[in-house]
Design an enzyme around this catalytic site. Structure first.
Site, mmCIF file in Angstrom:
data_model
loop_
_atom_site.group_PDB
_atom_site.id
_atom_site.type_symbol
_atom_site.label_atom_id
_atom_site.label_comp_id
_atom_site.label_asym_id
_atom_site.label_seq_id
_atom_site.Cartn_x
_atom_site.Cartn_y
_atom_site.Cartn_z
ATOM 1 N N GLY A 49 49.654 21.046 9.283
ATOM 2 C CA GLY A 49 50.667 20.530 9.843
ATOM 3 C C GLY A 49 51.858 20.364 8.645
ATOM 4 N N GLU A 115 46.577 12.760 6.489
ATOM 5 C CA GLU A 115 45.578 13.458 5.648
ATOM 6 C C GLU A 115 45.399 13.113 4.354
ATOM 7 O OE1 GLU A 115 47.397 17.565 5.699
ATOM 8 O OE2 GLU A 115 46.851 17.835 7.835
ATOM 9 N N HIS A 243 40.726 24.533 -1.330
ATOM 10 C CA HIS A 243 40.552 23.766 -0.245
ATOM 11 C C HIS A 243 39.075 23.271 -0.294
ATOM 12 C CE1 HIS A 243 40.608 22.139 3.703
ATOM 13 N NE2 HIS A 243 42.064 22.226 3.918
ATOM 14 N N ARG A 290 42.746 16.770 -2.506
ATOM 15 C CA ARG A 290 41.929 17.720 -2.493
ATOM 16 C C ARG A 290 40.994 18.184 -4.013
ATOM 17 N NH1 ARG A 290 45.637 21.653 1.252
ATOM 18 N NH2 ARG A 290 45.423 20.494 3.328
ATOM 19 N N HIS A 351 42.806 28.293 -2.147
ATOM 20 C CA HIS A 351 43.596 28.026 -1.277
ATOM 21 C C HIS A 351 44.961 27.905 -1.302
ATOM 22 C CE1 HIS A 351 44.626 26.144 2.582
ATOM 23 N NE2 HIS A 351 45.262 25.248 2.209
ATOM 24 N N ARG A 386 48.896 19.725 -5.266
ATOM 25 C CA ARG A 386 49.947 19.732 -3.823
ATOM 26 C C ARG A 386 49.232 18.587 -2.850
ATOM 27 N NH1 ARG A 386 49.687 22.770 1.818
ATOM 28 N NH2 ARG A 386 47.684 23.095 1.060
#
Length: 522
Positions: A49, A115, A243, A290, A351, A386
């Site tokens: 998203g 998230e 990822h 992540r 990713h 990120r």
């Protein structure tokens, strides 16, 4: 053949298309160069998203800024972070005006997800295919705009600078200027000259440099490699986000992404024995950032000698799960995995690139008249890592900033009249494509084995030595061959691999996404 446009946009993801739409509505002529077709871009594959503060009762800009800085390991540029976070709501409104449909609750408010790394629910989404919804909405607008010409199946070979006019250009040369690009027409095999007052690099990421990636295989770092060869500044290439959870299904390339939103929804990571393990690595458990989750999975896989771990969402309501993640449900079911009953085999994959072409707050690179936006750029937003779902909003915020800045200058730029045609005299078509495909496989293996989630100086130097041979072979092949997409992509991924290794070797600490056993502490 020579083409002239006010703006030359290389790339067709959310960054390139939103820039093109903004520039075209001022009456400018815009060319969009598509490596494949308009819909083959990283944006189209983004499931999670778009992060933006919208629920002001619970959330605010300061929280989003703080979450971004924490995720970036305090390497993010505060000015870039503030620019993106505070301009996000305005760009969300623009996306809505372009027809993008974000999921809403029965009361009409946004159905927000949370998230990893986010302190609040602030992720706008469209089921589990948000990127595709954005991509298709923008494509409709692009195709209907008379000021925008789309060139499919074209490949940017090099940007045009003073180097092509006979001037010796080095990294110390001041005032390097971009005048457009040489573009390969795959249908005819000719290299055409595209002259532009302003050129915009929006070529996406580098995932295809690795063996396992969630990116479409067009993600070969072309824009970054072109700017690097043109002596532009490239920064933070060591920060590659893996990822944590792509679907483990040997043979799939690219790998199918299992969105982080599923962990935000309540899915739990388990090892090959079905045991939860994130409590050993971070108090945030499966919702840790992540890089932490990816290293934890990598550690569990190495300890168990397994190729994957599991993501378990079977304890959640089956109908709710199917409603929130219809594409993931269907994909897994096609492989005999019912995610409402079975655990999902997952493993990390390359990713997202946090570094790239260094740009300022206007999206302008170190090369004049050349802007870089989207994943190929290094704005400073992401720092060492990120924050989930910050990338799509970064793309539209910087597309807006770049277009506004360029609009004040574009009419003052002239087209160069002394740019020579592409010279391929004395070259031949590559006669053994197997040499190119084999070299691509070697690069992917080198990067996956030596420049992955966990690194060391020994591994990086070994990768350097092996890539040096491939670099010399490929440059020689390029000099004596007519350009093809496959050959140019190979050349680019070797350049990208070199940049990742060199900048990883230069960072003598473990920070953000760069973890080295030789310097385990920040």
């Amino acid at each position: 053949m020579t083409h002239k446009y006010d703006y030359l946009v290389i790339g067709s993801g959310i960054a390139g298309m939103s820039f093109a739409l903004k520039a075209a509505r001022r009456g400018n002529s815009v060319a969009i160069i598509c490596k494949s077709t308009l819909d083959e871009a990283n944006t189209n594959f983004a499931q999670g998203g778009v992060a933006s503060v919208t629920n002001l009762e619970l959330d605010n800009f300061e929280k989003h800024i703080h979450d971004t800085m924490v995720a970036g390991d305090w390497l993010s540029d505060p000015a870039a972070v503030e620019q993106v976070v505070k301009n996000a709501p305005e760009q969300i409104r623009e996306l809505l005006s372009w027809g993008v449909d974000f999921d809403k609750k029965p009361d009409g408010s946004f159905d927000l997800h949370r998230e990893g790394g986010h302190s609040e629910f602030r992720i706008l989404h469209h089921a589990d295919n948000t990127g595709a919804e954005i991509q298709q909405s923008l494509i409709k607008r692009i195709l209907a705009d008379p000021n925008i010409d789309v060139f499919d199946h074209r490949f940017a070979v090099e940007i045009i600078t003073e180097h092509h006019l006979g001037r010796i250009v080095t990294r110390r040369t001041p005032d390097i200027t971009c005048f457009g690009a040489y573009i390969l027409n795959e249908e005819t095999g000719s290299v055409d000259t595209f002259l532009a007052r302003v050129t915009v690099m929006a070529t996406g990421g580098i995932g295809a440099v690795y063996g396992a990636t969630s990116n479409p295989l067009v993600s070969t770092g072309d824009g970054i490699a072109m700017v690097y060869r043109a002596k532009g500044t490239v920064k933070d290439m060591e920060f590659i986000q893996f990822h944590p959870t792509v679907l483990y299904h040997p043979g799939d390339r690219p790998s199918f992404l299992i969105t982080e939103a599923m962990r935000g929804y309540g899915a739990v990571l388990k090892n090959i024995h079905g045991e939860e393990f994130m409590q050993k690595y971070d108090p945030r458990l499966s919702l840790a950032p992540r890089d932490i989750v990816a290293r934890a999975i990598d550690s569990e896989m190495k300890q168990a000698g397994s190729d994957h771990v599991y993501l378990d969402v079977s304890h959640k309501d089956p109908e709710e799960t199917k409603h929130h993640f219809p594409n993931i449900y269907e994909k897994c079911l096609s492989l005999g995995i019912d995610i409402t009953k079975d655990m999902i085999p997952v493993a990390p994959a390359a990713h997202y690139l946090c570094g790239g072409i260094k740009v300022d707050l206007n999206g302008e690179s170190s090369i004049k008249r050349l802007y870089a936006i989207g994943e190929c750029s290094c704005t400073g937003l992401h720092g060492g890592n990120r924050l989930a779902s910050n990338s799509l909003i970064e793309a539209v915020v910087y597309a807006d900033a770049a277009e506004k800045h360029a609009s004040t200058l574009v009419n003052g730029y002239d087209f160069r009249t002394d740019v020579p045609d592409w010279n391929d005299e004395g070259t031949e078509h590559p006669d053994e494509l197997v040499l190119i495909t084999q070299s691509e496989k070697e690069v992917a293996q080198i990067m996956s084995y030596y420049v992955g989630i966990v690194r060391s100086d020994l591994r990086l130097k070994r990768a350097w030595n092996r890539l040096d041979i491939l670099y010399k072979e490929t440059e020689e092949l390029f000099r004596r061959s007519k350009p093809t997409r496959q050959l140019c992509e190979l050349r680019n991924i070797i350049n990208i691999a070199y940049l990742v290794m060199r900048q990883a070797l230069e960072r003598k600490e473990s920070r953000g996404l760069h973890y080295t056993v030789d310097y385990p502490h920040p």
